[in-house]
Design an enzyme around this catalytic site. Sequence first.
Site, PDB file in Angstrom:
ATOM      1  N   GLY A   1       0.750  -1.216   0.341  1.00  0.00           N
ATOM      2  CA  GLY A   1       0.075  -0.133   0.253  1.00  0.00           C
ATOM      3  C   GLY A   1       0.840   1.193  -0.064  1.00  0.00           C
TER       4      GLY A   1
ATOM      5  CE  LYS B   1      -0.045  16.030   2.697  1.00  0.00           C
ATOM      6  NZ  LYS B   1       1.463  15.434   3.147  1.00  0.00           N
TER       7      LYS B   1
ATOM      8  CG  LEU C   1      -0.345   4.712  18.894  1.00  0.00           C
ATOM      9  CD1 LEU C   1      -1.082   3.744  19.548  1.00  0.00           C
ATOM     10  CD2 LEU C   1      -1.153   4.566  17.433  1.00  0.00           C
TER      11      LEU C   1
ATOM     12  CG  PHE D   1       7.804   8.719  11.662  1.00  0.00           C
ATOM     13  CD1 PHE D   1       6.824   9.105  13.002  1.00  0.00           C
ATOM     14  CD2 PHE D   1       8.840   8.104  12.300  1.00  0.00           C
ATOM     15  CE1 PHE D   1       6.680   8.456  14.439  1.00  0.00           C
ATOM     16  CE2 PHE D   1       9.381   7.555  13.972  1.00  0.00           C
ATOM     17  CZ  PHE D   1       8.028   7.773  14.259  1.00  0.00           C
TER      18      PHE D   1
ATOM     19  CB  VAL E   1      -1.441  -5.511   6.076  1.00  0.00           C
ATOM     20  CG1 VAL E   1      -0.757  -6.578   6.133  1.00  0.00           C
ATOM     21  CG2 VAL E   1      -1.380  -5.538   8.546  1.00  0.00           C
ATOM     22  CG  ASN E   2      -5.622  -2.774   4.805  1.00  0.00           C
ATOM     23  OD1 ASN E   2      -4.829  -3.812   4.792  1.00  0.00           O
ATOM     24  ND2 ASN E   2      -5.744  -1.755   4.158  1.00  0.00           N
TER      25      ASN E   2
ATOM     26  CB  CYS F   1      -2.594   7.560   9.655  1.00  0.00           C
ATOM     27  SG  CYS F   1      -1.981   5.789   9.134  1.00  0.00           S
ATOM     28  CG  PHE F   2      -3.434  13.236  11.788  1.00  0.00           C
ATOM     29  CD1 PHE F   2      -2.202  12.050  11.822  1.00  0.00           C
ATOM     30  CD2 PHE F   2      -3.629  14.346  11.240  1.00  0.00           C
ATOM     31  CE1 PHE F   2      -1.042  13.156  10.938  1.00  0.00           C
ATOM     32  CE2 PHE F   2      -2.098  14.553  10.613  1.00  0.00           C
ATOM     33  CZ  PHE F   2      -1.128  13.948  11.115  1.00  0.00           C
TER      34      PHE F   2
ATOM     35  CB  ALA G   1       3.893  13.405   5.418  1.00  0.00           C
TER      36      ALA G   1
HETATM   37  N1  LIG Z   1      -0.682   6.508   4.097  1.00  0.00           N
HETATM   38  C1  LIG Z   1       0.281   6.303   5.619  1.00  0.00           C
HETATM   39  O1  LIG Z   1       0.395   7.232   4.988  1.00  0.00           O
HETATM   40  C2  LIG Z   1       0.970   6.188   6.332  1.00  0.00           C
HETATM   41  C3  LIG Z   1       0.331   4.429   7.129  1.00  0.00           C
HETATM   42  N2  LIG Z   1       0.714   4.089   8.342  1.00  0.00           N
HETATM   43  C4  LIG Z   1       0.367   2.329   8.878  1.00  0.00           C
HETATM   44  O2  LIG Z   1       0.605   1.629   7.761  1.00  0.00           O
HETATM   45  C5  LIG Z   1      -0.384   1.064   7.479  1.00  0.00           C
HETATM   46  C6  LIG Z   1      -0.813   0.672   6.441  1.00  0.00           C
HETATM   47  O3  LIG Z   1      -1.149   1.805   5.946  1.00  0.00           O
HETATM   48  P1  LIG Z   1      -1.209   2.011   4.080  1.00  0.00           P
HETATM   49  O4  LIG Z   1      -0.212   1.503   3.831  1.00  0.00           O
HETATM   50  O5  LIG Z   1      -1.787   2.911   4.037  1.00  0.00           O
HETATM   51  O6  LIG Z   1      -2.680   1.060   3.815  1.00  0.00           O
HETATM   52  P2  LIG Z   1      -2.789   0.459   2.657  1.00  0.00           P
HETATM   53  O7  LIG Z   1      -4.320   0.059   2.688  1.00  0.00           O
HETATM   54  O8  LIG Z   1      -3.069   1.612   1.448  1.00  0.00           O
HETATM   55  O9  LIG Z   1      -2.330  -0.985   2.246  1.00  0.00           O
HETATM   56  C7  LIG Z   1      -2.414  -1.942   3.166  1.00  0.00           C
HETATM   57  C8  LIG Z   1      -2.367  -2.970   2.436  1.00  0.00           C
HETATM   58  O10 LIG Z   1      -1.996  -4.406   2.700  1.00  0.00           O
HETATM   59  C9  LIG Z   1      -2.596  -5.669   2.183  1.00  0.00           C
HETATM   60  N3  LIG Z   1      -2.693  -6.503   3.041  1.00  0.00           N
HETATM   61  C10 LIG Z   1      -3.880  -6.828   4.068  1.00  0.00           C
HETATM   62  N4  LIG Z   1      -4.474  -7.994   4.625  1.00  0.00           N
HETATM   63  C11 LIG Z   1      -3.310  -8.596   3.911  1.00  0.00           C
HETATM   64  C12 LIG Z   1      -2.792  -9.976   4.348  1.00  0.00           C
HETATM   65  N5  LIG Z   1      -2.964 -10.569   5.167  1.00  0.00           N
HETATM   66  N6  LIG Z   1      -1.346 -10.358   2.878  1.00  0.00           N
HETATM   67  C13 LIG Z   1      -1.081  -9.494   2.540  1.00  0.00           C
HETATM   68  N7  LIG Z   1      -1.319  -8.504   1.986  1.00  0.00           N
HETATM   69  C14 LIG Z   1      -2.303  -7.637   2.824  1.00  0.00           C
HETATM   70  C15 LIG Z   1      -4.089  -4.748   1.333  1.00  0.00           C
HETATM   71  O11 LIG Z   1      -4.727  -5.821   0.449  1.00  0.00           O
HETATM   72  C16 LIG Z   1      -3.417  -3.050   1.375  1.00  0.00           C
HETATM   73  O12 LIG Z   1      -2.916  -3.743  -0.423  1.00  0.00           O
HETATM   74  C17 LIG Z   1      -1.805   1.095   8.339  1.00  0.00           C
HETATM   75  O13 LIG Z   1      -1.248   0.538   9.842  1.00  0.00           O
HETATM   76  C18 LIG Z   1      -1.190   2.907   8.297  1.00  0.00           C
HETATM   77  O14 LIG Z   1      -1.407   3.033   9.999  1.00  0.00           O
HETATM   78  C19 LIG Z   1       1.757   5.166   9.025  1.00  0.00           C
HETATM   79  C20 LIG Z   1       1.930   5.890   8.495  1.00  0.00           C
HETATM   80  C21 LIG Z   1       2.527   6.292   7.029  1.00  0.00           C
HETATM   81  O1  LIG Z   2       0.881   7.746  10.399  1.00  0.00           O
HETATM   82  C1  LIG Z   2       0.865   8.366   9.293  1.00  0.00           C
HETATM   83  O2  LIG Z   2       0.170   8.330   7.941  1.00  0.00           O
HETATM   84  C2  LIG Z   2       1.090   9.580   8.321  1.00  0.00           C
HETATM   85  O3  LIG Z   2       0.836  10.938   9.219  1.00  0.00           O
HETATM   86  C3  LIG Z   2       0.562  12.215   8.475  1.00  0.00           C
HETATM   87  O4  LIG Z   2       1.190  11.927   7.195  1.00  0.00           O
HETATM   88  P1  LIG Z   2       0.006  12.170   6.045  1.00  0.00           P
HETATM   89  O5  LIG Z   2      -1.517  11.611   6.588  1.00  0.00           O
HETATM   90  O6  LIG Z   2       0.105  11.538   4.844  1.00  0.00           O
HETATM   91  O7  LIG Z   2      -0.001  14.145   5.952  1.00  0.00           O
HETATM   92  P2  LIG Z   2      -0.119  15.787   6.635  1.00  0.00           P
HETATM   93  O8  LIG Z   2       0.767  16.052   5.471  1.00  0.00           O
HETATM   94  O9  LIG Z   2       0.431  14.986   7.906  1.00  0.00           O
HETATM   95  O10 LIG Z   2      -1.405  15.894   6.652  1.00  0.00           O
HETATM   96  C4  LIG Z   2      -2.592  15.121   7.143  1.00  0.00           C
HETATM   97  C5  LIG Z   2      -3.882  16.284   7.751  1.00  0.00           C
HETATM   98  O11 LIG Z   2      -3.712  17.480   8.294  1.00  0.00           O
HETATM   99  C6  LIG Z   2      -4.286  18.408   7.177  1.00  0.00           C
HETATM  100  N1  LIG Z   2      -3.326  19.573   8.266  1.00  0.00           N
HETATM  101  C7  LIG Z   2      -1.550  19.257   7.534  1.00  0.00           C
HETATM  102  C8  LIG Z   2      -1.119  20.228   8.573  1.00  0.00           C
HETATM  103  C9  LIG Z   2      -1.370  21.507   8.452  1.00  0.00           C
HETATM  104  O12 LIG Z   2      -0.975  22.915   9.269  1.00  0.00           O
HETATM  105  N2  LIG Z   2      -3.044  21.939   8.570  1.00  0.00           N
HETATM  106  C10 LIG Z   2      -4.317  20.949   8.193  1.00  0.00           C
HETATM  107  O13 LIG Z   2      -4.837  20.732   7.968  1.00  0.00           O
HETATM  108  C11 LIG Z   2      -3.878  18.263   6.050  1.00  0.00           C
HETATM  109  O14 LIG Z   2      -4.294  19.599   5.316  1.00  0.00           O
HETATM  110  C12 LIG Z   2      -4.348  16.703   5.705  1.00  0.00           C
HETATM  111  O15 LIG Z   2      -5.600  16.533   5.630  1.00  0.00           O
HETATM  112  C13 LIG Z   2       2.124  12.342   9.269  1.00  0.00           C
HETATM  113  O16 LIG Z   2       2.642  13.731   9.381  1.00  0.00           O
HETATM  114  C14 LIG Z   2       3.213  11.813   9.089  1.00  0.00           C
HETATM  115  O17 LIG Z   2       3.858  12.059   9.969  1.00  0.00           O
HETATM  116  C15 LIG Z   2       2.468  10.373   9.730  1.00  0.00           C
HETATM  117  O18 LIG Z   2       3.389   9.223   9.265  1.00  0.00           O
END
Ligand SMILES: NC(=O)C1=CN([C@@H]2O[C@H](COP(=O)(O)OP(=O)(O)OC[C@H]3O[C@@H](n4cnc5c(N)ncnc54)[C@H](O)[C@@H]3O)[C@@H](O)[C@H]2O)C=CC1
Ligand SMILES: O=C(O)[C@H]1O[C@H](OP(=O)(O)OP(=O)(O)OC[C@H]2O[C@@H](n3ccc(=O)[nH]c3=O)[C@H](O)[C@@H]2O)[C@H](O)[C@@H](O)[C@@H]1O
Length: 478
Positions: free
Chosen positions: A9, A336, A218, A159, A85-86, A273-274, A161
């Site tokens: 993902g 965003k 968190l 971490f 994973v999710n 995530c937030f 974004a």
């Molecule tokens: N999106 C972001 O910017 C960030 C996300 N995270 C965390 O990372 C984790 C993943 O987030 P995303 O990558 O955004 O999710 P996502 O939904 O984009 O990707 C997760 C992937 O895992 C796959 N999956 C689920 N169960 C599976 C299994 N049993 N075997 C193989 N594949 C499987 C799904 O099909 C999906 O493609 C979450 O816990 C999220 O909170 C952390 C930091 C930043």
């Molecule tokens: O765990 C996660 O998923 C990630 O969550 C955020 O990253 P992200 O959600 O991708 O994007 P941000 O830039 O943090 O923005 C989050 C939301 O806050 C809003 N935002 C951000 C900054 C600001 O000053 N005001 C504001 O409204 C953005 O528009 C957006 O909707 C964190 O910034 C990452 O460090 C973290 O890894």
Amino acid sequence: MKIACIGAGYVGGPTMAMVALKCPEIEVVVVDINEERIKAWNSDKLPIYEPGLLEVVQEARGRNLFFSTDTKKHVGEADIIFVSVNTPTKTHGIGAGKAADLTYWEGAARLIASVATSSKIVVEKSTVPVKTAEAIGKVLRRNCQDPNVNFEILSNPEFLAEGTAIEDLQHPDRVLIGGADTPSGQKAIQTLAEVYAHWIPRERILTANLWSAELAKLTANAFLAQRISSINAISALCEATGADVSQVAHAIGTDSRIGGKFLNASVGFGGSCFQKDILNLCYVCETVGLKEVADYWYQVVSMNDYQKQRFVERVIGAMFNTVSQKKIAIYGFAFKKDTGDTRETPAIDVCKGLIRDGAKCCIYDPEVTPEQIFRDLSAPKFEWDRPNYSRSQSHMLENVQVQSDPAAAADGAHAICVLTEWDEFKKYDFAALYEKMVKPAFIFDGRNILDHAKLRDIGFIVYALGKPLDQFLQKNYS
Ligand SMILES: NC(=O)C1=CN([C@@H]2O[C@H](COP(=O)(O)OP(=O)(O)OC[C@H]3O[C@@H](n4cnc5c(N)ncnc54)[C@H](O)[C@@H]3O)[C@@H](O)[C@H]2O)C=CC1
Ligand SMILES: O=C(O)[C@H]1O[C@H](OP(=O)(O)OP(=O)(O)OC[C@H]2O[C@@H](n3ccc(=O)[nH]c3=O)[C@H](O)[C@@H]2O)[C@H](O)[C@@H](O)[C@@H]1O
């Protein structure tokens, strides 16, 4: 050495692409149960839009970076397994609406246990509740048939974004690795640290115990979201008093103890995530009996909901308390700029709020597909974070149109709502848009990115978040 990552993902894909790019001698395979996603990772139309990602993938793919649906083979062969994973919010049962649903994580752990014939380092990349490593350890150790296989679990939260993922991965403020305080735990930490040390200075690779690392993730998201809710709370007070939130933010941000980043008032924070992580933090607090602490953090989410609702009320109030049958152009649906991601985007709640009052929303976003918008507006709360989630509120869609041309979206509209801070919005010919709109023509800038004085000169009635209200709005807003 071979690395596998379960979950291709937003995190798994870019993170592993960067590891592969920087560590050409390590084979990196990203696996997923979603065939379509894997197919897209193997093409030049990647499943996610992220500036600079395609170039990184193209350089490493086929060399030492691979995407596959053969989960068993690659997980079985790997020395280090990242799990990305999710971890969605639970939608039913105990903790519904706040606790993390670890179904997918547990599924991944069972898969690892079932195919492991050699010792593995299992890395939590997903964001998980504190103490998850303990639970995962039990699943791994109780399900593995081979008593000689050892599992070391590390917490290595991500971490990055979205929109700046490549830059964040290339030059992170820090990498955090938590592990057990045992010789084998410390050795595993060092093994993973070696991987990152290919491109990240050692002093930026922090180590901690498992629970600190899990909790730090968190906490980081809770603090970041708290800043946005804090400035958004002040934005409401600015509108009531004639202060300007940008001036307030600048004035406080120059205090080095506060700092200037993350102080942009907005229509609300979104993203996958937030909200999820704060609710998860609150639930953890509740389960250990810390109700007051949970209540403190809940307020960050409540303030965000209030901000979205407040925006909807501003739009309806300004337009004489009725938006029934009025066309409203929505500029921006992604949570965003520079991403096509719409998970928990404030646009969902704003559009739903307007549609509930009878408006017809005509949505334009440069990166989000019509299918995604329709899915988002018909999915129940928290459902989106599951592979193959269902739809239910399809009646919403009767009043939704998606346009690929921003001018067409504004044609015949009573108002434009800016919900994402895409740069291109700043360059539009608003005088031309104004001509085609119903008068009085309104602009509601939910991101404060437009030139408001210029818009007023053209003739628009402008509402800008946290800014002194136009006289027109003061008179008509009830
Ligand atoms: N999106 C972001 O910017 C960030 C996300 N995270 C965390 O990372 C984790 C993943 O987030 P995303 O990558 O955004 O999710 P996502 O939904 O984009 O990707 C997760 C992937 O895992 C796959 N999956 C689920 N169960 C599976 C299994 N049993 N075997 C193989 N594949 C499987 C799904 O099909 C999906 O493609 C979450 O816990 C999220 O909170 C952390 C930091 C930043
Ligand atoms: O765990 C996660 O998923 C990630 O969550 C955020 O990253 P992200 O959600 O991708 O994007 P941000 O830039 O943090 O923005 C989050 C939301 O806050 C809003 N935002 C951000 C900054 C600001 O000053 N005001 C504001 O409204 C953005 O528009 C957006 O909707 C964190 O910034 C990452 O460090 C973290 O890894």
